[in-house]
Design an enzyme around this catalytic site. Structure first.
Site, mmCIF file in Angstrom:
data_model
loop_
_atom_site.group_PDB
_atom_site.id
_atom_site.type_symbol
_atom_site.label_atom_id
_atom_site.label_comp_id
_atom_site.label_asym_id
_atom_site.label_seq_id
_atom_site.Cartn_x
_atom_site.Cartn_y
_atom_site.Cartn_z
ATOM 1 N N CYS A 113 0.841 -1.197 0.000
ATOM 2 C CA CYS A 113 0.000 0.000 0.000
ATOM 3 C C CYS A 113 0.880 1.251 0.000
ATOM 4 O O CYS A 113 1.894 1.313 0.686
ATOM 5 C CB CYS A 113 -0.946 0.098 1.189
ATOM 6 S SG CYS A 113 -2.087 -1.287 1.297
ATOM 7 N N ARG B 152 4.029 -0.339 -4.750
ATOM 8 C CA ARG B 152 3.731 -0.792 -3.381
ATOM 9 C C ARG B 152 2.425 -1.585 -3.284
ATOM 10 O O ARG B 152 2.084 -2.111 -2.234
ATOM 11 C CB ARG B 152 3.638 0.414 -2.443
ATOM 12 C CG ARG B 152 4.899 1.232 -2.389
ATOM 13 C CD ARG B 152 4.733 2.408 -1.459
ATOM 14 N NE ARG B 152 4.691 1.994 -0.088
ATOM 15 C CZ ARG B 152 5.748 1.850 0.697
ATOM 16 N NH1 ARG B 152 6.948 2.111 0.220
ATOM 17 N NH2 ARG B 152 5.619 1.473 1.943
ATOM 18 N N TRP C 192 -2.678 -2.972 -1.639
ATOM 19 C CA TRP C 192 -2.351 -4.394 -1.719
ATOM 20 C C TRP C 192 -3.159 -5.028 -0.595
ATOM 21 O O TRP C 192 -2.892 -4.789 0.581
ATOM 22 C CB TRP C 192 -0.849 -4.595 -1.516
ATOM 23 C CG TRP C 192 -0.416 -6.020 -1.651
ATOM 24 C CD1 TRP C 192 -0.030 -6.644 -2.809
ATOM 25 C CD2 TRP C 192 -0.304 -6.995 -0.620
ATOM 26 N NE1 TRP C 192 0.297 -7.949 -2.549
ATOM 27 C CE2 TRP C 192 0.136 -8.208 -1.211
ATOM 28 C CE3 TRP C 192 -0.543 -7.003 0.753
ATOM 29 C CZ2 TRP C 192 0.355 -9.369 -0.506
ATOM 30 C CZ3 TRP C 192 -0.334 -8.173 1.475
ATOM 31 C CH2 TRP C 192 0.113 -9.335 0.843
ATOM 32 N N ASN D 37 -1.701 2.402 5.485
ATOM 33 C CA ASN D 37 -0.795 1.326 5.102
ATOM 34 C C ASN D 37 -0.442 0.578 6.379
ATOM 35 O O ASN D 37 -0.061 1.197 7.363
ATOM 36 C CB ASN D 37 0.472 1.920 4.468
ATOM 37 C CG ASN D 37 1.507 0.864 4.146
ATOM 38 O OD1 ASN D 37 1.174 -0.311 3.993
ATOM 39 N ND2 ASN D 37 2.749 1.286 4.033
ATOM 40 N N GLY D 38 -0.574 -0.762 6.373
ATOM 41 C CA GLY D 38 -0.238 -1.541 7.563
ATOM 42 C C GLY D 38 -1.414 -2.380 8.021
ATOM 43 O O GLY D 38 -2.364 -2.588 7.262
ATOM 44 N N GLU E 22 17.256 -18.352 -6.922
ATOM 45 C CA GLU E 22 16.888 -17.002 -7.337
ATOM 46 C C GLU E 22 16.325 -17.014 -8.768
ATOM 47 O O GLU E 22 15.332 -16.333 -9.056
ATOM 48 C CB GLU E 22 18.108 -16.069 -7.221
ATOM 49 C CG GLU E 22 17.957 -14.681 -7.812
ATOM 50 C CD GLU E 22 16.823 -13.851 -7.206
ATOM 51 O OE1 GLU E 22 16.201 -14.280 -6.222
ATOM 52 O OE2 GLU E 22 16.541 -12.770 -7.768
ATOM 53 N N LYS F 257 12.565 -15.694 -9.685
ATOM 54 C CA LYS F 257 12.271 -14.675 -10.697
ATOM 55 C C LYS F 257 11.208 -15.183 -11.657
ATOM 56 O O LYS F 257 10.267 -14.474 -11.997
ATOM 57 C CB LYS F 257 13.523 -14.306 -11.522
ATOM 58 C CG LYS F 257 14.561 -13.475 -10.842
ATOM 59 C CD LYS F 257 14.172 -12.036 -10.598
ATOM 60 C CE LYS F 257 13.494 -11.857 -9.274
ATOM 61 N NZ LYS F 257 14.239 -11.690 -8.089
ATOM 62 N N GLU G 5 7.611 -15.566 -9.964
ATOM 63 C CA GLU G 5 6.898 -14.357 -9.546
ATOM 64 C C GLU G 5 6.405 -13.504 -10.703
ATOM 65 O O GLU G 5 5.384 -12.852 -10.585
ATOM 66 C CB GLU G 5 7.696 -13.530 -8.518
ATOM 67 C CG GLU G 5 8.883 -12.770 -9.023
ATOM 68 C CD GLU G 5 9.531 -11.910 -7.922
ATOM 69 O OE1 GLU G 5 10.747 -11.787 -7.932
ATOM 70 O OE2 GLU G 5 8.813 -11.365 -7.057
ATOM 71 N N HIS H 105 16.711 -37.050 -4.660
ATOM 72 C CA HIS H 105 16.010 -37.355 -3.408
ATOM 73 C C HIS H 105 14.523 -37.010 -3.504
ATOM 74 O O HIS H 105 13.860 -36.878 -2.477
ATOM 75 C CB HIS H 105 16.676 -36.623 -2.246
ATOM 76 C CG HIS H 105 18.101 -37.039 -2.046
ATOM 77 N ND1 HIS H 105 18.444 -38.292 -1.585
ATOM 78 C CD2 HIS H 105 19.263 -36.403 -2.316
ATOM 79 C CE1 HIS H 105 19.771 -38.394 -1.552
ATOM 80 N NE2 HIS H 105 20.282 -37.257 -1.996
ATOM 81 N N LYS I 63 6.097 -4.573 -3.896
ATOM 82 C CA LYS I 63 7.550 -4.396 -3.726
ATOM 83 C C LYS I 63 7.969 -4.386 -2.252
ATOM 84 O O LYS I 63 8.969 -4.993 -1.890
ATOM 85 C CB LYS I 63 7.957 -3.079 -4.402
ATOM 86 C CG LYS I 63 9.452 -2.827 -4.420
ATOM 87 C CD LYS I 63 10.152 -3.718 -5.413
ATOM 88 C CE LYS I 63 11.623 -3.431 -5.523
ATOM 89 N NZ LYS I 63 12.312 -4.568 -6.172
HETATM 90 C C1 AGP Z 1 12.108 -10.386 -5.133
HETATM 91 O O1 AGP Z 1 12.037 -10.489 -6.498
HETATM 92 C C2 AGP Z 1 10.821 -10.466 -4.452
HETATM 93 N N1 AGP Z 1 9.931 -9.475 -4.917
HETATM 94 C C3 AGP Z 1 10.841 -10.618 -2.943
HETATM 95 O O2 AGP Z 1 11.197 -11.943 -2.698
HETATM 96 C C4 AGP Z 1 11.762 -9.704 -2.117
HETATM 97 O O3 AGP Z 1 13.096 -10.007 -2.358
HETATM 98 C C5 AGP Z 1 11.433 -9.872 -0.628
HETATM 99 O O4 AGP Z 1 10.115 -9.478 -0.405
HETATM 100 C C6 AGP Z 1 12.371 -9.116 0.270
HETATM 101 O O5 AGP Z 1 12.316 -7.746 0.051
HETATM 102 P P1 AGP Z 1 13.391 -6.769 0.674
HETATM 103 O O6 AGP Z 1 14.701 -7.094 0.055
HETATM 104 O O7 AGP Z 1 12.912 -5.395 0.326
HETATM 105 O O8 AGP Z 1 13.406 -7.027 2.147
#
Ligand code: AGP
Length: 591
Positions: free
Chosen positions: A2, A27, A74, A100-101, A468, A472, A475, A491, A586
């Site tokens: 948010c 956000r 969000w 927000n929160g 990672e 990517k 998501e 395994h 984000k």
């Molecule tokens: C990364 O592509 C993601 N959007 C997510 O995993 C992100 O890395 C995670 O939420 C942590 O965010 P931060 O680094 O701002 O703490």
């Protein structure tokens, strides 16, 4: 999660608030809305949908007013509907609030308010705030006094803004744990979750501390502490280069940020070497070192763990921030906790750091966003200096985090300069890897766009890069993906490999090469389509993503870049918006 914005000044408020909402869209982007005060009326328009859709559908740009607040959502409490979109109002439609929160005791407060006759129209936790304010305003309080009176009743973490017909011409704001930044350019005043929202108008900013209240009017800004005492705050200068948020000619922020990585690497070495070396020595001397982070930042931490061990001979553990609290009993004065976060706002990380501080640990944070909550909570802060990252999928911040861990590990053995020189050279390799593979990755993404699952494997320091790469992909393209140490395949996961399943094998020509290749062969024998990410060609690969030959501890940095690009092109080919993946945001400011 948010974004909130308020503007009060000489200009028409709504265009400024709408522009800010677009800048805050990273956000959260499932609903949006604004409220303005005009001609003795409180005007509220809001709906579910992305900001541009809501603006068009409700002709938001036509709303008048010189005081306005806005919200991009969000969803946490309540589905994505028009009723649940912010701003929220009281029974009489005289107060509007954006938040927000999470208000954790909202159920209890809702019951209490309902008992005394308040009527709720949404499922959100936020709606209790305007109803609580309503009662205070009815008793003749000013808006700021009303906020001061209700704040002690609110449990949880929040930043909110409010306007009211009963005390018009002003915006009030307060916060607890969640950031709130004020921008000043008299007679124009701004308040938002992120200075990015108004950085095109002013670079003079002030932050609110927990429980402080700000009042914005056309005459100026006033700050109060939780007891209502006036506070004097000095504006500081916002670094404009950090606040840049345009796409620079690229179709998406994500692509721009991938392309900025070579430059990010050359900038990151500009650290205060002495301070850096002292931090590295603190890590070395600590009885135990725990790195805590979430998502992509946690994968950077996993690479950091290898670097600390290989270079500094210092073992450390990496604990997922959302699980950190369950290990808090083991944290003490002789512990160093390293918190890694691009945003510096992630609630789980912030929570973990608070617990670590309470237990007496020394906290070092590695963050990108200047003046973040995490930075404020830490004893030492290392900045990534890679500029604002807008796309939800982290790219350049990840590479920068890897570089910081590389520098830290070499600083442990008094070789910061050597590491800095290697990273500077590596920026040319990042450019190479992008140029070499762009067209192959576009073709590959067209070919594989309809696959339902991808697997990523690697060994040693590159294992986290497999994870990672998979993160990517899932998501932003919504394809199922798993990353794992290559040795773990047999395994369990090997059972999922069938004819044509894409397996991305990260196998640089280092100490992991032969064993990783043999695991890749096990999947190929079961029909897998092998995408080899390596500086060494092999007959096993169905497709070869070539990376430059570099020092073995630097391979993670060159290997991750084509994986980011692969995920990006797959998202594009599947018609997904890589900058705004569904259900994500984000900054994850809720636990
Ligand atoms: C990364 O592509 C993601 N959007 C997510 O995993 C992100 O890395 C995670 O939420 C942590 O965010 P931060 O680094 O701002 O703490």
């Amino acid at each position: 999660m948010c974004g909130i914005i308020g503007y009060c000044g000489q200009k028409p408020a709504v265009p400024i608030v709408l522009e800010a909402l677009k800048r805050l869209e990273y956000r959260g982007y499932d609903s949006a809305g604004i409220a303005s005060l005009y001609d003795g009326r409180l005007l509220i328009r809001k709906d579910a949908g992305k900001i541009d859709e809501v603006i068009q559908k409700h002709d938001l740009a036509s709303l008048p007013g010189i005081v306005a607040i806005g919200h991009t959502r969000w969803a946490t409490h309540g589905a994505v509907t028009q009723f649940n979109a912010h701003p929220h109002s009281d029974c009489g439609g005289r107060v509007a609030v954006v938040h927000n929160g999470i208000i954790e005791n909202n159920q209890q407060l809702r019951q209490e308010l309902t008992k005394i006759g308040h009527k709720f129209t949404s499922e959100t936790d936020t709606e209790i705030i305007p109803h609580l304010l309503e009662d205070e305003l009815k008793n003749g309080c000013s808006l700021e006094q009303a906020v001061l009176n209700i704040a002690p009743r609110l449990e949880g973490s929040y930043a909110f803004l409010g306007i009211s017909l009963d005390d018009p011409g002003k915006i009030i704001g307060t916060r607890k744990t969640i950031p709130l930044i004020v921008g000043t350019d008299a007679p124009d005043y701004y308040v938002s979750s992120d200075a990015l929202a108004f950085s095109q108008y002013t670079n003079r900013v002030m932050s609110l501390e927990d429980n402080e209240v700000v009042v914005l009017t056309q005459k100026g800004i006033e700050f109060f502490d939780a007891q209502g005492n006036k506070l004097v705050k000095r504006a500081r200068k916002l670094d404009h280069s950090w606040a840049e948020s345009h796409k620079g000619g690229y179709q998406h922020f994500m692509l721009k940020e991938i392309m900025e990585q070579a430059q990010a690497l050359s900038q990151i070495v500009h650290q205060d070497e002495k301070r850096f070396t002292n931090i590295a020595l603190d890590i070395l001397r600590a009885r135990q070192v725990i790195i805590t982070a979430c998502g992509t930042s946690r994968y950077a931490a996993l690479v950091g763990r290898y670097l600390f061990s290989r270079v500094g001979k210092k073992f450390c553990d990496v604990v997922m921030a959302s699980e950190f609290g369950y290990f808090a009993d083991s944290v003490d004065k002789s512990t160093v906790v390293i918190a890694v976060s691009q945003s510096g706002e992630t609630a789980d990380v912030v929570e973990g750091v608070k617990a670590a501080r309470d237990a007496g640990a020394q906290v070092i944070s590695i963050v990108n966003r200047p003046n973040s909550i995490l930075a404020d909570l830490s004893h030492q802060v290392i900045y990534l200096n890679c500029g604002s990252e807008i796309a939800v999928a982290a790219t350049k911040s990840f590479l920068s985090q890897l570089a910081i861990f590389y520098l830290l590990s070499f600083a442990m053995v008094n070789s910061f300069d050597e590491a800095a020189a290697r990273l500077t050279d590596l920026s040319g390799d990042i450019t190479k890897v992008l140029n070499w593979n762009k067209s192959e990755l576009i073709k590959l993404s067209q070919k594989l766009k309809d696959k339902s699952a991808f697997y990523y494997i690697a060994r040693g320091i590159n294992f986290a890069i497999a994870s990672e790469g998979a993160l990517k992909l899932k998501e932003i393209s919504y394809i199922h993906a798993e990353g794992m140490p290559a040795g773990e395949l047999k395994h369990g996961t090997l059972a999922l490999i069938e004819l044509g399943t894409p397996v991305v094998v990260i196998c640089p020509a280092d100490y992991t090469f032969l064993e990783t290749l043999s695991n890749a062969m096990e999947t190929k024998s079961r029909g897998a389509y092998i995408i080899g990410v390596s500086d060494k060609e092999s007959d096993i690969y169905d497709s070869w993503i070539r990376i430059p030959e570099v020092d073995e501890l630097l391979y993670p940095m060159v290997a991750v870049v084509p994986l980011q690009l692969l995920a990006y092109y797959l998202a594009i080919n599947r018609g997904c918006d890589p900058d705004k993946p569904r259900n994500l945001a984000k900054s994850v400011t809720v636990k």
